[in-house]
Design an enzyme around this catalytic site. Structure first.
Site, PDB file in Angstrom:
ATOM      1  N   PHE A   1       0.854  -1.191   0.000  1.00 21.68           N
ATOM      2  CA  PHE A   1       0.000   0.000   0.000  1.00 21.68           C
ATOM      3  C   PHE A   1       0.885   1.235   0.000  1.00 21.68           C
ATOM      4  CE2 PHE A   1      -3.152  -2.982   1.467  1.00 21.68           C
ATOM      5  CZ  PHE A   1      -4.345  -2.476   0.981  1.00 21.68           C
ATOM      6  N   HIS A   2       0.680   2.117  -0.959  1.00 23.80           N
ATOM      7  CA  HIS A   2       1.434   3.376  -0.926  1.00 23.80           C
ATOM      8  C   HIS A   2       0.701   4.552  -1.560  1.00 23.80           C
ATOM      9  CE1 HIS A   2       2.364   2.173  -5.066  1.00 23.80           C
ATOM     10  NE2 HIS A   2       2.652   3.443  -5.287  1.00 23.80           N
ATOM     11  N   ARG A   3      -0.517   4.341  -2.078  1.00 26.36           N
ATOM     12  CA  ARG A   3      -1.243   5.442  -2.710  1.00 26.36           C
ATOM     13  C   ARG A   3      -1.587   6.502  -1.675  1.00 26.36           C
ATOM     14  NH1 ARG A   3      -0.393   5.271  -7.597  1.00 26.36           N
ATOM     15  NH2 ARG A   3      -0.383   3.137  -8.282  1.00 26.36           N
TER      16      ARG A   3
ATOM     17  N   ARG B   1       6.856   5.913   1.835  1.00 23.46           N
ATOM     18  CA  ARG B   1       5.741   6.836   2.113  1.00 23.46           C
ATOM     19  C   ARG B   1       4.850   6.267   3.225  1.00 23.46           C
ATOM     20  NH1 ARG B   1       2.457  10.519  -0.395  1.00 23.46           N
ATOM     21  NH2 ARG B   1       3.602  10.603  -2.348  1.00 23.46           N
TER      22      ARG B   1
ATOM     23  N   ASP C   1      -2.627  -1.540  -3.610  1.00 30.75           N
ATOM     24  CA  ASP C   1      -3.162  -0.395  -4.349  1.00 30.75           C
ATOM     25  C   ASP C   1      -2.201   0.001  -5.468  1.00 30.75           C
ATOM     26  OD1 ASP C   1      -1.125   0.864  -2.958  1.00 30.75           O
ATOM     27  OD2 ASP C   1      -2.429   2.138  -1.747  1.00 30.75           O
TER      28      ASP C   1
END
Ligand code: UD1
Length: 380
Positions: A218-220, A253, A297
């Site tokens: 997940f990084h969005r 992130r 994502d």
């Protein structure tokens, strides 16, 4: 000789550039110049990918580093303009949808250099995604459109691009995957982890022949920059890890936000939620190959799981890669649906699919052949 600048900036670019650099080796008609913008710069996010994918060291590194979108884009443009003026390429090839893609296309187009966009025509139709802005900007001014699937061709035709400029040649990311599957399967560190996991979930392992765990990324910004959404996600990850171990190679992130929102203690409480450092390419592919499912994502993982026919749950309201849903093993889901969808997979009802046309490991050869036959569209 045609001078071709290839631009690589961020992690998902490297597996697209690698097969092209290999296919261009020894080519008598095209002289490649590799430019790294330095958008991603950590060993884990960049250097290791160059090493594992055997990409030659960049001829030029702009070393722009992290910054706000405007500052990063401006730094790339400033550096890349000098490169184009010095190198005088006939062609600039950009890949994907990151800030480096749009920035370098803008520079080259204004200097009258023929631009080629690989992965043109993908559209999420969600302008809150920075990548969608980059796709629209790039495709508004590029000269040559190389696409990965026919839905991208249709998007471009609907936007008024003439069919002669569109070339559906398949998927470079799958070229890298096909070339590295065996090596990835032998990547040693992850085997230790996998062996440990097999002792935790032996029944699932026996049933599916895979590893008895799920892999997550997940990084969005929409999922991980928002405190409420990230807190919800952590709870859901924890709950799923009670049923099946989850491995999460954490993007910088996401890691920063977990620290900033004070969520590390809660994560540490979940015994089978494995947060590990972001991985190199081979180790990551090893994980995906052995996973029961991917929960993500990301854009690229939707494609890799489709090729490998592994169920993929994409936690996003839309995707620019709908072929992975129509033909592949991908499903778009909401936060609220994660647990029930994982349960379906654990019950043996995960989505399966087929490989899209031209996702065959030979896209780079087709692209090189196209460039060999390309005439300059503009005069430099
Ligand atoms: C970028 C791309 C995204 C792609 C993703 C893959 C854009 C708009 N976004 O998002 O499309 O899916 O890469 O990773 O181009 N950082 C490091 N080390 C690095 C690079 C970044 O620690 O080598 C940190 C930065 O300080 C920053 C954060 O990670 O705070 C995010 O990096 P950034 O490049 O801004 O965007 P990504 O989220 O990685």
């Amino acid at each position: 000789m045609k001078k071709l600048i290839l631009v690589a900036g961020a992690r998902p670019n490297f597996m697209k550039i690698a097969p092209l650099m290999h296919a261009l080796k020894g080519n008598k008609q095209i002289c490649p110049v590799l430019v790294h913008t330095g958008q991603h710069y950590d060993v884990k996010m960049s250097g290791q990918f160059f090493e594992e994918l055997n990409i030659p060291q960049p001829d030029i590194n702009l070393e722009v580093g992290s910054a706000s979108h405007a500052v990063q884009t401006a730094r790339i443009m400033e550096g890349f303009e000098n490169v184009c003026i010095n190198e005088k390429p006939g062609f600039v090839l950009v890949v994907g949808d990151v800030n480096s893609t749009a920035a370098c296309t803008l520079v080259a187009a204004k200097l009258g250099i023929t631009t080629i966009h690989y992965e043109a025509g993908l559209r999420s139709r969600d302008r809150s995604m920075p990548e969608e802005i980059n796709r629209l900007v790039t495709d508004a001014i590029t000269d040559v459109f190389i696409t990965t699937s026919t839905d991208a061709d249709e998007n471009l035709l609907n936007e008024g691009v003439s069919s002669g400029k569109i070339h559906m040649l398949g998927n470079l990311m799958i070229d890298s995957l096909v070339a590295n599957l065996e090596k990835a399967a032998a990547s040693p560190m992850e085997f230790q982890l996998l062996n440990r996991l097999q002792t935790i979930t032996p029944l699932l392992w026996k049933k599916s022949g895979r590893g008895g765990f799920g892999v997550m990324t997940f990084h969005r910004p929409s999922n991980v920059d928002d405190e409420i959404s990230l807190k919800k996600l952590v709870k859901i990850w924890g709950s799923i890890s009670g049923k099946i171990p989850l491995i999460f190679p954490v993007h910088p992130r996401t890691y920063k936000n977990i620290q900033n929102f004070g969520l590390q203690n809660e994560i540490d409480r979940y015994e089978n939620l494995y947060f590990i450092e972001s991985l190199g390419y081979l180790q990551f592919i090893n994980l995906v190959q052995n996973a029961e499912f991917a929960l993500t994502d990301s854009g690229g993982i939707q494609e890799e799981t489709t090729y490998l026919n592994i169920p993929c749950l994409t936690v996003r309201p839309n995707t620019e890669r709908p072929i992975t849903i129509w033909e592949g093993s991908n499903k778009l889901i909401t936060l609220e649906e994660i647990e029930s969808e994982v349960q379906l997979i654990l019950d043996g009802k995960g989505k399966t699919g087929k490989k899209p046309v031209y996702w065959d490991g030979h896209t780079a050869e087709r692209i090189v052949e196209l460039i060999e036959n390309l005439e300059k569209v503009k005069i430099f």
